[in-house]
Design a protein around this motif. Structure first.
Motif, PDB file in Angstrom:
ATOM      1  N   CYS A   1      -5.793  10.269   4.661  1.00  0.00           N
ATOM      2  CA  CYS A   1      -5.916   9.537   5.909  1.00  0.00           C
ATOM      3  C   CYS A   1      -7.061   8.524   5.808  1.00  0.00           C
ATOM      4  CB  CYS A   1      -6.193  10.520   7.033  1.00  0.00           C
ATOM      5  SG  CYS A   1      -5.387  10.109   8.534  1.00  0.00           S
ATOM      6  N   VAL A   2      -8.181   8.965   5.226  1.00  0.00           N
ATOM      7  CA  VAL A   2      -9.244   8.039   4.841  1.00  0.00           C
ATOM      8  C   VAL A   2      -9.240   8.039   3.313  1.00  0.00           C
ATOM      9  CG1 VAL A   2     -11.687   7.465   4.972  1.00  0.00           C
ATOM     10  CG2 VAL A   2     -10.585   8.643   6.887  1.00  0.00           C
ATOM     11  N   PRO A   3      -8.730   6.976   2.699  1.00  0.00           N
ATOM     12  CA  PRO A   3      -8.474   7.029   1.256  1.00  0.00           C
ATOM     13  C   PRO A   3      -9.750   7.050   0.407  1.00  0.00           C
ATOM     14  CG  PRO A   3      -8.044   4.830   2.120  1.00  0.00           C
ATOM     15  CD  PRO A   3      -8.339   5.703   3.304  1.00  0.00           C
ATOM     16  N   GLY A   4      -9.680   7.807  -0.677  1.00  0.00           N
ATOM     17  CA  GLY A   4     -10.713   7.719  -1.703  1.00  0.00           C
ATOM     18  C   GLY A   4     -11.963   8.523  -1.452  1.00  0.00           C
ATOM     19  N   ILE A   5     -12.010   9.291  -0.356  1.00  0.00           N
ATOM     20  CA  ILE A   5     -13.228  10.046  -0.077  1.00  0.00           C
ATOM     21  C   ILE A   5     -13.307  11.292  -0.945  1.00  0.00           C
ATOM     22  CG2 ILE A   5     -14.583  11.217   1.722  1.00  0.00           C
ATOM     23  CD1 ILE A   5     -14.247   8.141   2.033  1.00  0.00           C
ATOM     24  N   ARG A   6     -12.176  11.931  -1.146  1.00  0.00           N
ATOM     25  CA  ARG A   6     -12.153  13.114  -2.006  1.00  0.00           C
ATOM     26  C   ARG A   6     -10.853  13.113  -2.794  1.00  0.00           C
ATOM     27  NH1 ARG A   6     -13.373  17.751   1.107  1.00  0.00           N
ATOM     28  NH2 ARG A   6     -14.687  16.380   2.323  1.00  0.00           N
TER      29      ARG A   6
ATOM     30  N   GLU B   1       0.582   5.437   0.601  1.00  0.00           N
ATOM     31  CA  GLU B   1      -0.281   6.526   1.063  1.00  0.00           C
ATOM     32  C   GLU B   1       0.466   7.840   0.920  1.00  0.00           C
ATOM     33  OE1 GLU B   1      -2.749   4.928   4.800  1.00  0.00           O
ATOM     34  OE2 GLU B   1      -0.661   4.304   4.801  1.00  0.00           O
TER      35      GLU B   1
ATOM     36  N   ASN C   1       0.856  -1.192   0.000  1.00  0.00           N
ATOM     37  CA  ASN C   1       0.000   0.000   0.000  1.00  0.00           C
ATOM     38  C   ASN C   1       0.886   1.233   0.000  1.00  0.00           C
ATOM     39  OD1 ASN C   1      -2.514   1.319   0.088  1.00  0.00           O
ATOM     40  ND2 ASN C   1      -2.367   1.610   2.301  1.00  0.00           N
TER      41      ASN C   1
ATOM     42  N   LEU D   1       0.332  11.058   2.615  1.00  0.00           N
ATOM     43  CA  LEU D   1      -0.240  11.719   3.782  1.00  0.00           C
ATOM     44  C   LEU D   1       0.077  13.213   3.727  1.00  0.00           C
ATOM     45  CD1 LEU D   1       0.754   8.971   6.355  1.00  0.00           C
ATOM     46  CD2 LEU D   1      -1.440   9.260   5.172  1.00  0.00           C
TER      47      LEU D   1
END
Lengths: 466, 106
Positions: free
Chosen positions: A379-384, A372, A370, A374
């Motif tokens: 931090c919460v992937p794929g939301i925006r 990331e 994975n 940061l």
């Protein structure tokens, strides 16, 4: 109505070492609880015991106890209840016995609560050979998936049932001032003292429910006194945040508060956030002591930094106890690099690609990887969508594989990017990322009648091995 | 388009983990907001917002005594605290992320 005051000054292993002493010296407590065991702490402790049969307990506890000795000497009423015993309550009691004896408190009685361990004669020199007790008619199927345990049976590292408050009550009734348990439900650390002090019966389900809610609210320490609060403002002092106190009267009325003059805050807001923390169906918050219904719980102001909790109901006692099993699941490692802009995100992606390409071309790609970014909003992937051009990004790469070597080689490839990657790469001053064993989590249950709780209470001096 | 407000205008929240599942407790500021969120903040809406985490299910429970909803998001933590490769393996930041969700203004 007589009221007992139970303070909790540890919410996990790693919590502030200074908090317990500060708490008992700044407010009058009848009981101090110290809660150390998260879902996977037991498996880490099982590994430690595998290397050394005098290990396997929470080593913070003897340090804390040493710090608390003067208060224990002065406050003859004060008792301590903790799950610091981990997978080795006896060794924990031995360490605690030494500390108390050295402090001139050798006659203080220490009780241990055992019976949660489900490994059948685990070979302490090679815990991987541990086998589940051959409990007839128990399948230990995965609580969520129903998968049979056969898939992981030969990789089990730790298996512990969650005990209730009964063993704590028994230890206290045998005169223990220090009660050390293994895996006990967190809320039961509070329920035990309440049942003992108020002489409740284990059929008194609504009172048990109220005490369980109190225990749930204080078990994570400062999370109910202003820590983690989404109404955070910079003017609330957190450096000397007060740890929580539950006042429980003989009718089961509960007030949550904190030591006077300490930092943080206790409000309906902070208490309601902790009430919903890590719960599932609020109509059935299951502990070994009682099936608690949170849906009628009501909170009311009771003065500054005091919140009254009412309305919890007990609906029966669960027939099956939760069991947490940890099994060996290979190796993981992660490493980070800091990439400064311009084009920080683009460069960070290029760095990740280099590492992945090197692993691919060497035919050493770990089973799972994975990347990331940061600081770019991941931090919460794929939301925006990620930020276009953040001034800098932390690239975090992680890998999981049955082979230790595979994950080690993978994350090591981050290091050369400081000299061979794009410009503006830094942040690699620390040690190389170290692979760690993955102890995966297998939740299941066991019939209550198959679990037998054992209690041993002895003066501190008698716990010291001769 | 009707005007929207971020969920943080109407509620506060806390999140955590249970194995590979996460929960987000959302506490409404007052009774009006609680009733409004009852209509606007459905399990479907939360599942859609967190679609990238591929929840196998999202269930909403009510705690009317504290005017709260508890959302349980199943299988969203990439394996959970023990084997997730994510920095936030325990879903601690899901709550602050949900508080940014635009909600139709009451």
């Amino acid at each position: 109505m007589p009221v007992i005051r139970i303070g909790n000054a540890a919410g996990f292993w790693g919590d502030s070492l200074a908090a317990p002493r500060r708490m008992v010296e700044s407010t009058r407590l009848d009981y101090l609880t110290l809660e150390y065991l998260a879902e996977l702490t037991m498996s880490i402790l099982a590994h430690q015991r595998a290397k050394n049969n005098a290990a396997g307990y929470v080593t913070d506890f003897p340090l804390v106890l040493k710090d608390l000795a003067p208060a224990l000497a002065r406050q003859s009423w004060l008792r301590i209840v903790t799950n610091a015993g981990g997978v080795n309550p006896q060794a924990c009691a031995a360490a605690a016995g030494l500390v108390l004896t050295d402090a001139g408190l050798g006659d203080v009685r220490i009780g241990i609560v055992e019976g949660d361990e489900l490994l059948y004669e685990p070979d302490i020199h090679n815990v991987r050979s541990g086998r589940l007790q051959p409990a007839a008619r128990e399948t230990f199927a995965h609580l969520d998936t129903g998968e049979p345990i056969d898939a992981i049976r030969d990789r089990i590292v730790a298996a512990n049932a969650y005990l209730g408050a009964g063993g704590i009550v028994e230890s206290l009734s045998q005169g223990a001032r220090i009660v050390i348990t293994g895996r006990v439900a967190d809320a039961s650390l509070t329920v035990g003292p309440a049942v003992f002090e108020h002489g409740w019966s284990f059929d008194d389900l609504d009172r048990l429910a109220q005490a369980s809610v109190a225990g749930h609210l204080i078990e994570c320490g400062a999370q109910v006194t202003g820590g983690m609060f989404s109404g955070w403002t910079p003017d609330v002092r957190l450096a000397d945040i007060g740890y929580p106190v539950a006042e429980i009267d003989s009718d089961g009325a509960v007030v949550i508060t904190k030591p006077e003059g300490s930092g943080g805050q206790v409000t309906i807001g902070t208490v309601s956030e902790q009430l919903v923390y890590e719960i599932g169906d609020p109509a059935h918050y299951l502990t070994p002591d009682v099936d608690v219904d949170f849906t009628g719980v009501h909170l009311a102001d009771d003065g500054p930094d005091r919140v009254r909790v009412s309305g919890a109901r007990g609906h029966g006692v669960p027939e099956r106890l939760k069991v947490s099993i940890a099994y060996d699941d290979g190796w993981m490692a992660d490493g980070t690099l800091v990439i400064a802009g311009p084009q920080a995100l683009l460069k960070a992606r290029a760095c990740a690609d280099v590492v992945l390409e090197r692993a691919r071309s060497a035919a050493r790609m770990p089973a799972r990887t994975n990347a990331e970014y940061l600081g770019a909003g991941e931090c919460v992937p794929g939301i925006r969508p990620l930020a276009d051009d953040p001034p800098e990004v932390v690239l975090r790469l992680s890998a999981h594989d049955p082979s230790r070597e595979a994950v080690e080689r993978f994350v090591r490839e981050l290091v050369p990017l400081v000299t061979s990657g794009p410009p503006g790469v830094t942040g690699y001053a620390g040690a190389r990322p170290k692979p760690r064993r993955v102890l995966a989590y297998w939740p299941t249950t066991i019939a209550r009648e198959r679990i037998e709780t054992h209690v041993t209470v002895l003066p501190a001096t008698d716990w010291i091995p001769h | 388009m009707s005007p929207t407000v971020p969920l943080s205008e109407l509620a506060h929240a806390r999140s955590g983990d249970k194995g590979n599942h996460a929960n987000i407790g959302v506490i409404a500021c007052d009774q009006t907001a609680f009733e409004h969120l009852g209509r606007a903040l459905t399990a479907e809406r939360v599942a859609e917002y967190f679609a990238a985490l591929a929840p196998s299910a999202v269930v909403r429970y009510e705690l009317p005594g504290i005017r709260a909803y508890n959302f349980v998001l199943f299988d969203v933590l990439g394996g959970g605290a023990s084997r997730s490769l994510r920095i936030d393996s325990q879903g601690k930041t899901l709550a602050v992320t949900l508080l940014k969700l635009p909600i139709p203004a009451p």
